[in-house]
Motif scaffolding. Structure first.
Motif, short mmCIF file in Angstrom:
data_model
loop_
_atom_site.label_atom_id
_atom_site.label_comp_id
_atom_site.label_asym_id
_atom_site.label_seq_id
_atom_site.Cartn_x
_atom_site.Cartn_y
_atom_site.Cartn_z
N SER A 224 45.21 44.89 33.48
CA SER A 224 45.67 44.15 33.66
C SER A 224 46.53 43.54 34.91
N SER A 225 46.43 44.06 35.15
CA SER A 225 47.22 44.10 36.73
C SER A 225 46.43 45.09 37.59
N PRO A 226 47.19 44.94 38.84
CA PRO A 226 46.97 45.61 39.90
C PRO A 226 47.94 46.53 40.08
N ILE A 227 48.39 47.89 40.56
CA ILE A 227 49.92 48.61 40.81
C ILE A 227 49.59 49.08 42.22
N ASP A 228 50.72 48.33 43.17
CA ASP A 228 50.96 48.04 44.38
C ASP A 228 52.49 49.15 45.03
N ILE B 60 52.03 54.86 34.05
CA ILE B 60 52.00 53.88 35.14
C ILE B 60 51.57 52.40 34.75
N ARG B 61 52.21 51.29 34.94
CA ARG B 61 51.65 50.10 34.98
C ARG B 61 52.68 48.99 35.67
N ASP C 139 38.49 44.42 39.81
CA ASP C 139 39.22 43.74 41.02
C ASP C 139 40.20 44.49 40.98
N HIS C 140 40.90 45.12 40.01
CA HIS C 140 42.22 45.55 40.14
C HIS C 140 42.15 47.19 40.21
N GLU C 141 43.02 47.59 41.49
CA GLU C 141 43.40 48.74 41.84
C GLU C 141 44.55 49.39 41.69
N VAL C 142 44.42 50.66 42.31
CA VAL C 142 46.45 51.47 42.98
C VAL C 142 46.67 51.69 43.96
#
Length: 185
Positions: free
Chosen positions: A135-139, A63-64, A162-165
């Motif tokens: 490559s990018s957070p999952i929000d 999942i992204r 610096d990216h989180e879920v």
């Protein structure tokens, strides 16, 4: 007269037995052809106004969150199988152009409005679930429903520093869960 002559020749031919042609039998060999690789449609999904249900998942799922010209969307990247739609009414896209991958893509805003949330059901414990936040957070913290995942062998996260879920509500069930930068209720 001609008909009688033809009939007599035909009856004589049928009465004389022909020996089998052994050379012809040797020429007839089974020829095997290699077929192209095919994918089997096993992982099913249903996307309706109140929920997204991914069931019979028989390959690893990643999942992204992806941003593009059409806005932000959530991708469910299935490895080794193909997503098959079962009566969906929501808007989605499926990309099967990558070898050994099938990507189900849904607009992030559509997922956030689902009252029943997202359900992922593995076909066996040999299947893993990955949250890819490299490559990018999952929000999905604004999602009304729950993200529920069950029956997976492993659930883990790939994340850059610096990216989180982020999820509003999550229910995860697996043999092994490893999440480091994950926030959910």
């Amino acid at each position: 007269m001609f008909f009688i002559h033809w009939l007599s020749r035909t009856s004589r031919r049928s009465q004389t037995a022909r020996p089998p042609n052994r050379d012809r039998a040797k020429e007839r060999r089974l020829k095997l052809l290699r077929l192209e690789q095919r994918r089997v449609l096993n992982a099913d999904f249903t996307f309706v106004a109140h929920g997204l249900d991914l069931h019979h998942v028989d390959g690893d799922v990643t999942i992204r969150e992806v941003s593009g010209s059409s806005g932000q969307r959530i991708e469910f990247d299935l490895t080794g199988s193909v997503w098959e739609d079962h009566g969906s009414t929501g808007l989605f896209a499926i990309d099967n152009s990558h070898p050994d991958h099938s990507i189900l893509s849904v607009a992030k805003s559509d997922l956030e409005s689902l009252s029943d949330g997202i359900s992922l059901h593995a076909a066996s414990s040999g299947v893993d679930l990955h949250f890819d936040a490299q490559s990018s957070p999952i929000d999905l913290s604004q999602m009304q429903g729950t993200l529920a995942a069950e029956g997976f062998g492993q659930i883990h996260q790939f994340a850059a520093n610096d990216h989180e879920v982020r999820l509003g509500d999550a229910s995860l069930s697996a043999d092994h869960i490893s999440l480091s930068r994950f926030h959910g209720d």
